[in-house]
Design a protein around this motif. Structure first.
Motif, PDB file in Angstrom:
ATOM      1  N   PHE A  30      -1.252   0.288  -6.306  1.00 57.86           N
ATOM      2  CA  PHE A  30      -0.151  -0.252  -6.941  1.00 57.86           C
ATOM      3  C   PHE A  30      -0.307  -1.827  -6.764  1.00 57.86           C
ATOM      4  CE2 PHE A  30       3.647  -2.547  -5.929  1.00 57.86           C
ATOM      5  CZ  PHE A  30       4.591  -2.470  -7.102  1.00 57.86           C
ATOM      6  N   ARG A  31      -0.139  -2.644  -7.762  1.00 59.09           N
ATOM      7  CA  ARG A  31      -0.167  -4.082  -7.620  1.00 59.09           C
ATOM      8  C   ARG A  31       1.079  -4.612  -8.446  1.00 59.09           C
ATOM      9  NH1 ARG A  31      -5.477  -5.546 -11.229  1.00 59.09           N
ATOM     10  NH2 ARG A  31      -4.635  -4.854 -13.347  1.00 59.09           N
ATOM     11  N   GLU A  32       1.747  -5.521  -8.078  1.00 61.33           N
ATOM     12  CA  GLU A  32       2.956  -6.176  -8.642  1.00 61.33           C
ATOM     13  C   GLU A  32       2.532  -6.738 -10.036  1.00 61.33           C
ATOM     14  OE1 GLU A  32       5.062  -8.480  -6.178  1.00 61.33           O
ATOM     15  OE2 GLU A  32       5.700  -6.762  -4.616  1.00 61.33           O
ATOM     16  N   ASN A  33       1.429  -7.197 -10.197  1.00 58.14           N
ATOM     17  CA  ASN A  33       1.059  -8.105 -11.392  1.00 58.14           C
ATOM     18  C   ASN A  33      -0.631  -8.189 -11.591  1.00 58.14           C
ATOM     19  OD1 ASN A  33      -0.097 -10.559  -9.997  1.00 58.14           O
ATOM     20  ND2 ASN A  33       2.137 -10.640  -9.907  1.00 58.14           N
ATOM     21  N   ASN A  34      -1.221  -8.441 -12.849  1.00 55.00           N
ATOM     22  CA  ASN A  34      -2.641  -8.363 -12.805  1.00 55.00           C
ATOM     23  C   ASN A  34      -3.580  -9.375 -12.066  1.00 55.00           C
ATOM     24  OD1 ASN A  34      -2.248  -6.377 -14.814  1.00 55.00           O
ATOM     25  ND2 ASN A  34      -2.230  -7.890 -16.518  1.00 55.00           N
ATOM     26  N   ASN A  35      -2.677 -10.131 -11.303  1.00 52.30           N
ATOM     27  CA  ASN A  35      -3.242 -11.178 -10.460  1.00 52.30           C
ATOM     28  C   ASN A  35      -3.580 -10.708  -8.959  1.00 52.30           C
ATOM     29  OD1 ASN A  35      -3.930 -13.236 -12.641  1.00 52.30           O
ATOM     30  ND2 ASN A  35      -1.968 -13.799 -12.445  1.00 52.30           N
ATOM     31  N   ALA A  36      -2.454  -9.887  -8.646  1.00 53.59           N
ATOM     32  CA  ALA A  36      -2.490  -9.424  -7.199  1.00 53.59           C
ATOM     33  C   ALA A  36      -3.681  -8.390  -7.011  1.00 53.59           C
ATOM     34  CB  ALA A  36      -0.939  -8.715  -6.946  1.00 53.59           C
ATOM     35  N   GLU A  37      -3.757  -8.150  -5.773  1.00 60.94           N
ATOM     36  CA  GLU A  37      -4.719  -7.168  -5.106  1.00 60.94           C
ATOM     37  C   GLU A  37      -4.223  -5.778  -5.270  1.00 60.94           C
ATOM     38  OE1 GLU A  37      -7.965  -7.689  -4.132  1.00 60.94           O
ATOM     39  OE2 GLU A  37      -7.671  -9.623  -5.010  1.00 60.94           O
ATOM     40  N   TRP A  38      -5.131  -4.682  -5.557  1.00 63.08           N
ATOM     41  CA  TRP A  38      -4.657  -3.167  -5.590  1.00 63.08           C
ATOM     42  C   TRP A  38      -4.397  -2.942  -4.128  1.00 63.08           C
ATOM     43  CZ3 TRP A  38      -3.130  -1.085  -9.816  1.00 63.08           C
ATOM     44  CH2 TRP A  38      -3.661  -1.255 -10.956  1.00 63.08           C
ATOM     45  N   LYS A  39      -3.395  -2.050  -4.011  1.00 62.86           N
ATOM     46  CA  LYS A  39      -2.906  -1.596  -2.722  1.00 62.86           C
ATOM     47  C   LYS A  39      -2.735   0.146  -2.838  1.00 62.86           C
ATOM     48  CE  LYS A  39       0.985  -1.444   0.324  1.00 62.86           C
ATOM     49  NZ  LYS A  39       2.352  -1.877   0.586  1.00 62.86           N
ATOM     50  N   GLU A  40      -3.435   0.807  -1.978  1.00 58.23           N
ATOM     51  CA  GLU A  40      -3.335   2.093  -1.861  1.00 58.23           C
ATOM     52  C   GLU A  40      -1.918   2.745  -1.407  1.00 58.23           C
ATOM     53  OE1 GLU A  40      -3.867   6.287  -0.517  1.00 58.23           O
ATOM     54  OE2 GLU A  40      -5.007   5.179   0.710  1.00 58.23           O
ATOM     55  N   LEU A  41      -1.462   3.550  -2.228  1.00 56.12           N
ATOM     56  CA  LEU A  41      -0.004   4.203  -1.714  1.00 56.12           C
ATOM     57  C   LEU A  41      -0.258   5.401  -1.161  1.00 56.12           C
ATOM     58  CD1 LEU A  41       2.071   3.175  -4.735  1.00 56.12           C
ATOM     59  CD2 LEU A  41       1.789   1.680  -2.551  1.00 56.12           C
ATOM     60  N   ALA A  42      -0.439   5.357   0.184  1.00 58.62           N
ATOM     61  CA  ALA A  42      -0.691   6.658   0.999  1.00 58.62           C
ATOM     62  C   ALA A  42       0.024   7.911   0.776  1.00 58.62           C
ATOM     63  CB  ALA A  42      -0.926   6.405   2.674  1.00 58.62           C
ATOM     64  N   GLY A  43       1.533   7.425   0.610  1.00 56.40           N
ATOM     65  CA  GLY A  43       2.469   8.560   0.165  1.00 56.40           C
ATOM     66  C   GLY A  43       2.452   9.252  -0.961  1.00 56.40           C
ATOM     67  N   LEU A  44       1.422   8.632  -1.864  1.00 55.03           N
ATOM     68  CA  LEU A  44       1.288   9.328  -3.299  1.00 55.03           C
ATOM     69  C   LEU A  44       0.057   9.825  -3.397  1.00 55.03           C
ATOM     70  CD1 LEU A  44       2.848   6.438  -5.719  1.00 55.03           C
ATOM     71  CD2 LEU A  44       3.923   8.656  -4.659  1.00 55.03           C
ATOM     72  N   ARG A  45      -0.723   9.979  -2.130  1.00 50.55           N
ATOM     73  CA  ARG A  45      -1.903  10.582  -1.991  1.00 50.55           C
ATOM     74  C   ARG A  45      -1.950  12.157  -2.386  1.00 50.55           C
ATOM     75  NH1 ARG A  45      -5.056   9.508   3.047  1.00 50.55           N
ATOM     76  NH2 ARG A  45      -4.771   7.233   2.416  1.00 50.55           N
TER      77      ARG A  45
END
Length: 677
Positions: free
Chosen positions: A222-237
């Motif tokens: 997930f990221r909030e916008n195209n300039n942000a870094e991707w962050k893994e959402l462990a709860g959706l693994r």
């Protein structure tokens, strides 16, 4: 097995043998079923001023028709192509369409259809092919598989995001709808997929499939916008082989919540809210105790693209047909109005202009899908139908049923009966059991655009479409119950459906056959191969259309989908008809198109060659149809004419006791040079 055969034989002696029942309407003709559909796939423009739909024209490829909603009495404009078959389209903005088409390509054993995409004006005056890609090898890893509209970008008038699916991964491009210029916006690897973008073009979710120690896991970023870094959402693994669903459907405008469809802890899909901050999924906010929640929409009738706010607008569940719960007061009012105006149909609609223009579709098993425009909640104007001239007066009714399998499992199904039939008065009927393809698919209580159920129902047959174990979208237990049970429990479910209809006094046990296409063709092959053993005495004949027969080949070759090979391939196993062809004891027909790369023609060619070796005296026939592909939308009318006549010829002349009482007047069977004796 001996006991089962004796039971069937005993039932046969008590069946009503002399049948006089005739349907109250005419048989659905082959020339009608062979045509391209009348009007289908309709869409309405963002401003509500135009409706476009695909339409069949005798002797031509399908065209696109465009109506003005200001005056529906005016003749619509239309445009088409001599070389390509239009398969779909999307409104890019209020004046441009993104048109999808297929073009046949002769390449020897790899002959297939090539996906094309073009930008078209609403009147067809400009048609810009945007699918040319000189840089990619048509057979290499970078080859294009297909196109779709990823996001219309409602805030931008002349630019959309288009998805180009390549064998090596997915590419998102910013497409200028006027010039056709494509600027790469994002690219995935072959193990990634973009899942969701907002209406500003921010791609906020992506999936990634990774393997470790032989275990495949789907990660969500997930990221909030195209300039942000991707962050893994462990709860959706999600471990792929655990086989539960966890699909994001919407990211809230404040980026705090992600709505997901999941059956991780339940049998049926529920709609729940995932909290980004705590990395947890909350309790269900929408669920159905009998069926999967299948979709959810956000926004309102006054903010159709959810540009300012995004409340939950509706959620739908995959019952016998799709049903929805509406939160918006305009949607509620329109649905109630349409239920009164179109009783006994399954209704879907899309609102424009706050309800002033509403695109409506209505369908039922015996009501061909019909499109309407609802104007100002007062005037319901017919746009067109998949099939005009046929409805409840001359098509057979259908009902959703449940029947017990031999182990007690309750199997859902759809039962078609001939028009005018009454069991108490008319007695037993010949039966066609018609399993769907997939097998990770399902049938529903909408009009079946293959026409196959009504082809038989209007000729006096009962038709059962069993939703056997392995069927998707009807609960996790049913779906996973088919794992590695191809030809075994999955096949028992089909046999048990036929026996249940005998017990109900509907089916004549001496006149039952199986016809299926794709995976259904595998099921018919299993019925033929089991006719010398586990299903002995049950079926009079079997017909396999475009079957995938060889289990070993199926498990290791899922075409162009790596995820499907990983996810579904491990579930393919069981009783392989290819290794039991010497046990075929009933008449069996296979037909297959030589352009079929989905359930590749090699399956049928191999089965035919092996039948000649191990069972040379069997009543068996293989017909290969030149230039016919797998999907109905890619077939020419002459392809459908040929295989429909083959089916009816088999039924009338080579299907045991069924043929003794069934006749098809004026039958014309078209042979091919590759027809096997």
């Amino acid at each position: 097995m001996v006991s089962t055969a004796i039971c069937v034989a005993v039932a046969a002696t008590s069946a009503v043998q002399a049948q006089t029942f005739k349907p109250t309407g005419p048989a659905l003709p082959v020339d009608v079923m062979s045509r391209d559909w009348g009007v289908w796939g309709a869409r309405i423009s963002p401003d509500g001023k135009h409706i476009a739909a695909l339409a069949g024209i005798p002797g031509q490829n399908p065209v696109i028709r465009v109506w003005s909603t200001d005056d529906m009495s005016k003749t619509p404009t239309q445009f088409g192509s001599k070389s390509m078959r239009f398969t779909g389209f999307s409104f890019m903005n209020n004046s441009k369409l993104l048109v999808f088409a297929n073009q046949p390509v002769a390449a020897g054993a790899n002959s297939n259809w090539q996906s094309k995409a073009a930008i078209a004006n609403l009147d067809g005056s400009s048609f810009l092919d945007i699918s040319q890609d000189e840089s990619s090898d048509a057979r290499g890893d970078d080859r294009i598989i297909g196109f779709s509209l990823f996001n219309r970008l409602p805030k931008e008038e002349n630019v959309v995001l288009m998805e180009i699916r390549r064998f090596s991964g997915t590419e998102i491009v910013r497409l200028n709808v006027n010039s056709g210029r494509q600027d790469r916006f994002a690219r995935t690897g072959d193990n990634e997929s973009f899942e969701w973008a907002d209406n500003d073009g921010n791609i906020k979710l992506k999936g990634q499939l990774r393997a470790a120690n032989g275990v495949y896991t789907q990660y969500v970023y997930f990221r909030e916008n195209n300039n942000a870094e991707w962050k893994e959402l462990a709860g959706l693994r999600r471990p792929i082989n655990d086989r539960f669903n966890l699909s994001p459907v919407h990211v809230s405008k404040d980026n705090k919540s992600i709505y997901v469809l999941t059956n991780r802890d339940t049998n049926f899909n529920v709609l729940a809210k995932y909290d980004v901050a705590t990395d947890t999924i909350g309790p269900p906010i929408a669920q159905n105790t009998e069926f999967d929640i299948s979709s959810a929409s956000f926004g309102s009738s006054t903010d159709e693209d959810a540009l300012t706010q995004d409340p939950l607008r509706s959620f739908c569940w995959a019952g016998p047909s799709t049903e929805c719960n509406y939160s918006d007061p305009v949607d509620k009012r329109i649905f109630n109005l349409l239920e009164r105006a179109l009783p006994g149909t399954n209704i879907a609609f899309g609102v424009r202009n706050g309800g002033a223009n509403v695109l409506v579709t209505a369908t039922a098993p015996n009501v061909p899908t019909t499109t309407y425009l609802l104007k100002n909640e007062r005037q319901l104007i017919k746009v067109g139908s998949v099939l005009d001239g046929w409805d409840r007066t001359n098509l057979g009714p259908a009902e959703w049923v449940y029947y017990p399998a031999r182990d007690g499992f309750q199997v859902p199904g759809i039962l078609y009966l001939p028009p005018g039939y009454k069991k108490e008065r008319d007695g037993r009927l010949p039966l066609v059991v018609m399993p769907h393809g997939g097998p990770w698919s399902r049938d529903n209580m909408d009009f079946d655009r293959s026409y196959w159920p009504q082809m038989f129902a209007t000729r006096g047959f009962a038709v059962l479409q069993p939703q056997y174990r392995g069927t998707d979208d009807l609960g996790k237990a049913l779906w996973k119950g088919g794992d590695n049970q191809w030809g075994a429990i999955m096949q028992d479910d089909k046999d048990d459906g036929a026996k249940w209809l005998v017990d109900q006094g509907i089916a004549d046990p001496s006149r039952m056959m199986m016809y299926g296409y794709s995976y259904g063709g595998f099921a018919a092959a299993a019925a033929a191969a089991r006719s010398g053993g586990r299903s002995e005495g049950l079926w009079q004949c079997a017909i396999s259309g475009a079957p995938a027969i060889d289990l070993q080949r199926i498990a290791t070759d899922w075409g162009e989908s790596r995820l499907q090979r990983v996810n579904q391939g491990v579930t393919v196993g069981g009783w392989d008809p290819m290794t039991h062809l010497d046990q075929v004891k009933i008449p069996w027909l296979i037909f297959h198109g030589d352009y079929d790369r989905q359930a590749d023609t090699i399956h049928s060619r191999t089965a035919a060659a092996r039948m000649r070796q191990v069972n040379p005296n069997a009543n068996f026939r293989y017909v290969e149809i030149p230039r016919m592909s797998h999907q109905l939308i890619q077939m020419y009318p002459e392809h459908k004419t040929q295989f429909l006549n083959l089916i009816l010829d088999m039924t009338a002349n080579n299907c045991g006791n069924i043929s003794d009482k069934f006749d098809e007047p004026g039958l014309k069977t078209t042979m091919t040079k590759r027809a096997s004796k």
